[in-house]
Design a protein around this motif. Structure first.
Motif, mmCIF file in Angstrom:
data_model
loop_
_atom_site.group_PDB
_atom_site.id
_atom_site.type_symbol
_atom_site.label_atom_id
_atom_site.label_comp_id
_atom_site.label_asym_id
_atom_site.label_seq_id
_atom_site.Cartn_x
_atom_site.Cartn_y
_atom_site.Cartn_z
ATOM 1 N N VAL A 74 9.481 -54.065 -40.802
ATOM 2 C CA VAL A 74 8.871 -53.947 -42.133
ATOM 3 C C VAL A 74 7.500 -53.323 -42.106
ATOM 4 O O VAL A 74 7.087 -52.671 -43.057
ATOM 5 N N VAL A 75 6.759 -53.536 -41.024
ATOM 6 C CA VAL A 75 5.374 -53.049 -41.003
ATOM 7 C C VAL A 75 5.326 -51.547 -41.230
ATOM 8 O O VAL A 75 4.642 -51.060 -42.127
ATOM 9 N N ASP A 76 6.087 -50.801 -40.442
ATOM 10 C CA ASP A 76 6.010 -49.351 -40.577
ATOM 11 C C ASP A 76 6.576 -48.873 -41.903
ATOM 12 O O ASP A 76 6.115 -47.893 -42.474
ATOM 13 N N HIS A 77 7.576 -49.575 -42.412
ATOM 14 C CA HIS A 77 8.149 -49.163 -43.696
ATOM 15 C C HIS A 77 7.111 -49.245 -44.808
ATOM 16 O O HIS A 77 7.040 -48.374 -45.675
ATOM 17 N N ILE A 78 6.312 -50.284 -44.773
ATOM 18 C CA ILE A 78 5.272 -50.411 -45.789
ATOM 19 C C ILE A 78 4.161 -49.388 -45.541
ATOM 20 O O ILE A 78 3.629 -48.777 -46.474
ATOM 21 N N LEU A 79 3.838 -49.156 -44.285
ATOM 22 C CA LEU A 79 2.790 -48.186 -43.942
ATOM 23 C C LEU A 79 3.151 -46.779 -44.384
ATOM 24 O O LEU A 79 2.280 -45.942 -44.617
ATOM 25 N N ARG A 80 4.464 -46.548 -44.490
ATOM 26 C CA ARG A 80 4.912 -45.215 -44.885
ATOM 27 C C ARG A 80 4.900 -45.019 -46.392
ATOM 28 O O ARG A 80 5.206 -43.933 -46.872
ATOM 29 N N ARG A 81 4.566 -46.045 -47.149
ATOM 30 C CA ARG A 81 4.519 -45.853 -48.591
ATOM 31 C C ARG A 81 3.277 -45.029 -48.912
ATOM 32 O O ARG A 81 2.148 -45.455 -48.656
ATOM 33 N N SER A 82 3.488 -43.877 -49.501
ATOM 34 C CA SER A 82 2.348 -42.975 -49.656
ATOM 35 C C SER A 82 1.354 -43.454 -50.705
ATOM 36 O O SER A 82 0.231 -42.982 -50.747
ATOM 37 N N GLU A 83 1.741 -44.430 -51.545
ATOM 38 C CA GLU A 83 0.740 -44.999 -52.460
ATOM 39 C C GLU A 83 -0.343 -45.713 -51.663
ATOM 40 O O GLU A 83 -1.468 -45.863 -52.125
ATOM 41 N N PRO A 93 -3.389 -56.210 -31.527
ATOM 42 C CA PRO A 93 -2.161 -56.969 -31.266
ATOM 43 C C PRO A 93 -1.416 -57.412 -32.526
ATOM 44 O O PRO A 93 -0.275 -57.854 -32.439
ATOM 45 N N LEU A 94 -2.039 -57.292 -33.679
ATOM 46 C CA LEU A 94 -1.394 -57.735 -34.909
ATOM 47 C C LEU A 94 -0.659 -56.596 -35.605
ATOM 48 O O LEU A 94 -1.052 -56.124 -36.674
ATOM 49 N N GLY A 95 0.409 -56.127 -34.986
ATOM 50 C CA GLY A 95 1.253 -55.151 -35.681
ATOM 51 C C GLY A 95 0.864 -53.699 -35.537
ATOM 52 O O GLY A 95 1.359 -52.853 -36.280
ATOM 53 N N ILE A 96 -0.021 -53.381 -34.588
ATOM 54 C CA ILE A 96 -0.441 -51.996 -34.390
ATOM 55 C C ILE A 96 -0.014 -51.545 -32.999
ATOM 56 O O ILE A 96 -0.332 -52.199 -32.018
#
Lengths: 129, 446, 489
Positions: free
Chosen positions: B83-92, B263-266
């Motif tokens: 989910v992390v990357d999917h949200i990061l890819r939201r261009s908003e 370490p937290l999701g990066i």
């Protein structure tokens, strides 16, 4: 805008009221208007401190600016206005009265001569626009 | 290939509107002698072609998907939920600017508010800012806060030698324009107890790392007390992932808790961008650098969020600002917030415990090998030090043939630790991977 | 149209991501060092997704519309860059792994160092600084180290024009120098008389933004550099406005000694809601030894059979490390991809169209909005958001009303030297239609200011949120959330 006659003023918008050798210091109505809603006042000097003219002794903060307040003349701190910590908005509503910042015992009364009187300060403010 | 939408006709129309004959006429203010240089850059590629080149460059590296990575030392290979990357890819989110216009930035602002909250919950502190560049610069900012707190009347900074070497170097770089001494880290032999002895009335800040660079964890209450007694500020450099399991530094009396949030999701991404965490007590909030998001209401009565206490920052205070920071790590803040939401209370705790158990299993197995010895005597979290039978560099080179990226060579930073390797084990390592490492170490150790 | 906090979606015992059980024996937990409470939310994956997707819908981004923020260069963020940064070899490499096992990454970093130096007219570059302000501090520390190395301890001042971005004086103060402000003249250039008077042997250097924050290319830039050099100082260039100069002129050729680049402005990497950025610095030959530690260099030259061997090198008189590891590699990948796809011709075209677009808007607004320095501008220009006939309308009100027309407002209240400033920078990736729509909105707003000023004063009306009370935020200072249920184990 008010420019109380009994006060002396600095170019940095501080005022001082002198009674005998006791001084009361604050910031002017012009200053509070420039800052707009004051949200925080921090007085960094304490009772008993000896400060010189030009020393920074407080900082006044609004949402768009933060200003340092400087000693218009030198002296020993006899009281600080701790009410302003909880009610900083008093600086907007009563800059010459309830929102005095500090009281001092002047160290050199001749330093007052370098300050502006009400008329000079009013002109100074008019020129700044 | 460029992203310019103009047609020839539009260009002409626009030039006509401006009253110019050609594009070159836009540049009359530029000195002729140096105008329009020929830049020596490779010929442009289309998207299709650049993909090939990038693929080749990417593959000219060994990566931690194909190699088991036991390297930590400030950057850790953890599980990152999809989910992390999917949200990061939201261009908003990623094409948005700094939220200076809050009416159209509540997505960013609320995310930061949630991040601030989670950082406070992990560290036990009262307030968090919206990030610094990394843990190292966050520590440097902690030193600046302490100096300002003491009004520059104290000039000694005490650093534990077991703080990450890069962090200590960065503090020294930041402070080179200032009149102060940085000490305490000259020898690795200086323990937390020794640091207590070194605190005096001229100490502005004392800082330790938790877990430290060598993986060790210990109770810091006495150090916190000693700092308080001397009027010095106590800063703990913490691993926020470890705080999923470990006692929060607030309980040791920390005034400031900083750390590296990678370490937290990066992903490790060869060193950056990472995430500087900065948290402190309520009383220091106005001395804190960086952006801060606060709750408020809008004209319609809705609860919303805005950047607040902005007069502290450079765009208003200018040379009187406590820091020059403007751009921070925005998107990484989002990554860690989504990560913590997705992992949640139980997920983070479990990941931390898994890392702990696996690291202890690995340490025990390696310690049993001939020629290797576990250096750590006391408790450690997910990193530990092992004395090796031959130079770490040699071992690591040989480990590559086993598809293993070995640990960090501590001899580079600590004279007393030649031939000592710092190994990290996270929840990602299955038992087989660890057993494989142990086997490989056995083989290359002889 | 608010979204609840993630905490409001939480329920005790709810699990998000699940992890496998331990496959190794459990070691005893360290006594006295384990926490008893972990007050984080407990939500399921669908909650997480919906929460953040709904939050994203409250944002405006370049992918939604025009963002004419002066000094920010909000150009289109190419999608290929996003894919590039996620490639396995880039995202899943450890910074401390053997450099021989990271040759792809090092080759990329080396190339970008070279390209940035070439674009700026410098001898070399460091990719370590994490953002523009960080690059500024780095550059000023380099200047400091240069003078110290010459044994010159007298130089305690840095000169900074009054139009400078706030990070300039802040970075200077952080580096231990005093700031001396130089005014702008009536054409918006640095005041040459003041500059000449201020230049003496106590001046370490000048920080110059060119084009400046008014969007103007200083008409005396070469002379400025000569004057500063003549008194023994160095010139630091703030490269935030580099978008106007790509392939047009190189700061190094104008006399700049050290410059920072903003990859997240000029080189298309995304702003990410406030970061991450990247602020590499380029330097002239004599400053190479002072660059941050480490830079990427060639350890062994290429042979007919083998590519060069890249490695990390510590510059001999380095100012030290300015951050952990090597810089924002993920951002570097994006900038590399961008430059690789544009090439010299593409970069020049970017500058041309950025400048064309800015001037096009300028000439279409000059009759309606006062433009204090109204001449050919570079990639941005500053208008005044204030009219004498409607004094109660301020730049802020115009900005807020623009949001009702679907635009993000221009930069407000900066630079400080223009009263009620609106700094407009369209960038090259906006089409003529996009610009015309913006011009149209600005024209309508100018009309509304006279006919229905209340519309502006109470704007925005059509956005998810109305104006937010900043005074309340600063007074109540609620900076984090701590629901009571968190205090239960």
């Amino acid at each position: 805008m008010e420019f109380p006659q009994d006060l002396k003023y600095t170019e940095n918008d501080e005022w001082v009221r002198v009674e005998g050798n006791a001084g009361t210091i604050g910031i002017t109505e012009y200053a509070q208007e420039q800052l707009s809603d004051i949200v925080f006042v921090e007085i960094t000097a304490s009772t008993g401190d000896e400060l010189s003219k030009g020393d920074s002794f407080a900082s006044v903060e609004s949402v768009k600016a933060a200003s340092d307040v400087y000693m218009p003349v030198g002296g020993k701190v006899t009281a600080t206005n701790d009410d302003l910590a909880d009610e900083p908005e008093k600086v907007n509503s009563s800059p010459y009265g309830e929102a005095w910042l500090m009281k001092i015992e002047l160290s050199d009364a001749s330093e007052l001569d370098a300050l502006m009187d009400a008329a000079a300060y009013e002109t100074f403010c008019a020129e700044r626009g | 290939m460029n992203y310019i939408p103009h047609t020839d006709r539009e260009r002409q129309e626009m030039l006509a509107a401006i009253g110019l004959a050609g594009i070159e006429d836009l540049y009359t203010a530029i000195p002729e002698e140096v105008r329009f240089p020929e830049l020596d850059l490779p010929e442009p590629l289309t998207e299709m072609e650049v993909l090939d080149e990038l693929q080749a460059l990417s593959e000219a590296n060994l990566d931690t998907r194909h190699f088991s990575c036991f390297l930590g030392a400030g950057a850790y290979n953890h599980f990152i939920p999809a989910v992390v990357d999917h949200i990061l890819r939201r261009s908003e989110f990623y094409t948005a600017y700094t939220p200076y216009q809050p009416e159209v930035s509540q997505g960013t602002l609320q995310t930061i508010f949630e991040f601030q909250s989670m950082m406070c919950q992990l560290t036990g502190m009262d307030v968090s800012n919206a990030s610094h560049y990394d843990g190292a610069t966050a520590l440097a900012e902690a030193v600046i806060l302490a100096l300002n707190h003491h009004r520059r009347k104290r000039s000694k900074v005490l650093l534990s030698p077991a703080i990450h070497p890069h962090f200590r170097e960065v503090v020294r770089t930041y402070m080179q324009g200032m009149d102060l001494t940085i000490h305490g880290d000259e020898s690795l032999k200086t323990s937390v107890k020794d640091l207590i002895e070194k605190i005096d009335e001229d100490t502005t800040l004392v800082a330790v790392q938790y877990p430290d660079f060598l993986g060790r964890i210990e109770d810091l209450t006495a150090l916190g007390q000693a700092a308080q007694d001397a009027g010095a500020l106590f800063c703990v450099v913490a691993n926020p992932f470890a705080l999923g399991m470990l006692k929060p530094p607030a309980e040791f009396g920390a005034d400031i808790v900083v750390g590296e949030g990678q370490p937290l999701g990066i992903p490790t991404s060869f060193g950056g961008p990472y995430l500087g965490v900065f948290t402190t007590r309520q009383k220091y909030v106005r001395k804190m650098a960086g952006r801060l998001v606060g709750e408020t209401t809008d004209t319609r009565g809705q609860t919303g969020y805005v950047l607040t206490l902005t007069p502290r920052e450079q765009h208003i205070r200018r040379e009187k600002a406590s820091s020059n920071i403007c751009t921070n790590q925005g998107l990484m803040v989002l990554a860690s917030t989504v990560y913590l939401a997705a992992m949640g209370k139980s997920g983070l705790r479990k990941a931390a415990e898994l890392s702990y158990h696996k690291a202890h299993y690995a340490a025990q197995q390696i310690n049993a090998l001939d020629g290797y010895e576990l250096w750590n005597k006391g408790p450690f979290f997910h990193e530990f030090v092992v004395r090796c039978p031959r130079p770490v560099e040699e071992i690591n080179e040989l480990l590559l043939d086993f598809a293993i990226i070995g640990g960090y060579d501590l001899g580079q930073d600590y004279e007393d630790l030649q031939d000592h390797m710092l190994l990290a084990v996270t929840e990602l390592m299955a038992k087989e991977n660890i057993d494989h490492l142990v086997e490989a170490l056995r083989e290359v150790g002889s | 149209m608010t979204e609840v906090l993630i905490y409001d979606l939480s329920a005790p015992g709810r699990e998000g991501v699940k992890l496998p059980n331990t496959d190794v024996p459990e070691a005893p937990l360290p006594e006295g060092l384990v926490r008893t409470m972990l007050p984080l939310p407990e939500v399921s994956e669908i909650d997480v997704v919906r929460h953040f997707v709904r939050l994203s819908q409250l944002n405006y981004g370049i992918d939604i519309g025009f963002y004419p923020l002066g000094s920010c260069t909000m150009k289109y963020n190419p999608k290929i860059n996003e894919d590039a940064a996620r490639m396995t070899g880039f995202a899943f490499t450890h910074p401390l792994q053997d450099p021989e096992a990271a040759q792809g990454n090092l080759a990329m970093m080396y190339a970008l160092q070279e390209w940035l130096a070439e674009i700026g007219g410098f001898a070399g570059a460091s990719l370590q600084p994490a953002a523009g302000a960080h690059g500024e501090m780095t550059g000023i520390l380099i200047i400091r180290a240069y003078h110290a190395d010459r044994g010159d301890k007298k130089r305690t001042k840095i000169l900074i024009p009054d139009s400078a971005h706030g990070t300039n004086p802040a970075s200077t103060a952080m580096s231990g120098f005093d700031v001396v402000e130089i005014s702008s003249d009536e054409r918006g250039n640095v005041n040459m008389d003041e500059l000449k008077a201020a230049c003496d042997d106590t001046v370490a250097g000048l920080m110059l933004t060119n084009p400046n924050t008014l969007g103007l290319f200083d008409e005396h830039v070469r002379e400025i550099c000569e004057v500063v050099h003549a008194c023994g100082g160095l010139v630091y260039g703030d490269g935030a406005n580099m978008n106007a100069l790509l392939g047009v002129v190189r700061p190094g050729d104008l006399g700049i000694d050290v410059l920072h680049y903003n990859l997240h402005k000029t080189f298309s990497t995304p702003h990410g809601g406030g970061g991450p950025g990247s602020g590499p610095v380029g330097v002239v030959e004599k400053l190479l030894p002072f660059l941050p530690d480490p830079v990427v260099g060639i350890l062994e030259e290429a042979t007919p059979e083998l590519p060069p061997l890249y490695g990390f090198i510590k510059p001999e008189k380095s100012i030290g490390r300015v951050k952990s590891f090597f810089g924002h590699f993920g951002v570097i990948v994006r900038a590399y991809t961008y430059i690789r796809m544009l090439g010299a011709a593409g970069l020049r075209a970017a500058a041309d169209h950025a400048v064309l677009n800015a001037n096009y808007i300028r000439v279409n607004l000059e009759k309606l909005y006062p433009i204090p320095f109204n001449r050919i501008c570079m990639h941005e220009f500053v208008a005044e958001g204030h009219w004498d006939d409607v004094p109660e309308i301020h730049a802020l009100d115009i900005a807020k009303r623009l949001m009702d027309y679907g635009f993000h407002p221009p930069t407000n209240y900066f630079p400080l030297i223009v009263h009620e400033a609106l700094m407009i920078e369209p960038t090259e990736t906006e089409s003529k239609q996009s610009l015309d729509a913006f011009i149209d909105a600005m024209q309508k707003i100018a009309g509304e200011a006279r006919e229905e000023p209340q519309l502006l004063k109470t704007a925005p009306h059509k956005t998810p949120f109305g104006r937010l009370d900043e005074v309340q935020a600063a007074k109540q200072l609620i900076l984090c959330c701590r629901p009571e249920w968190m205090d239960q184990p």
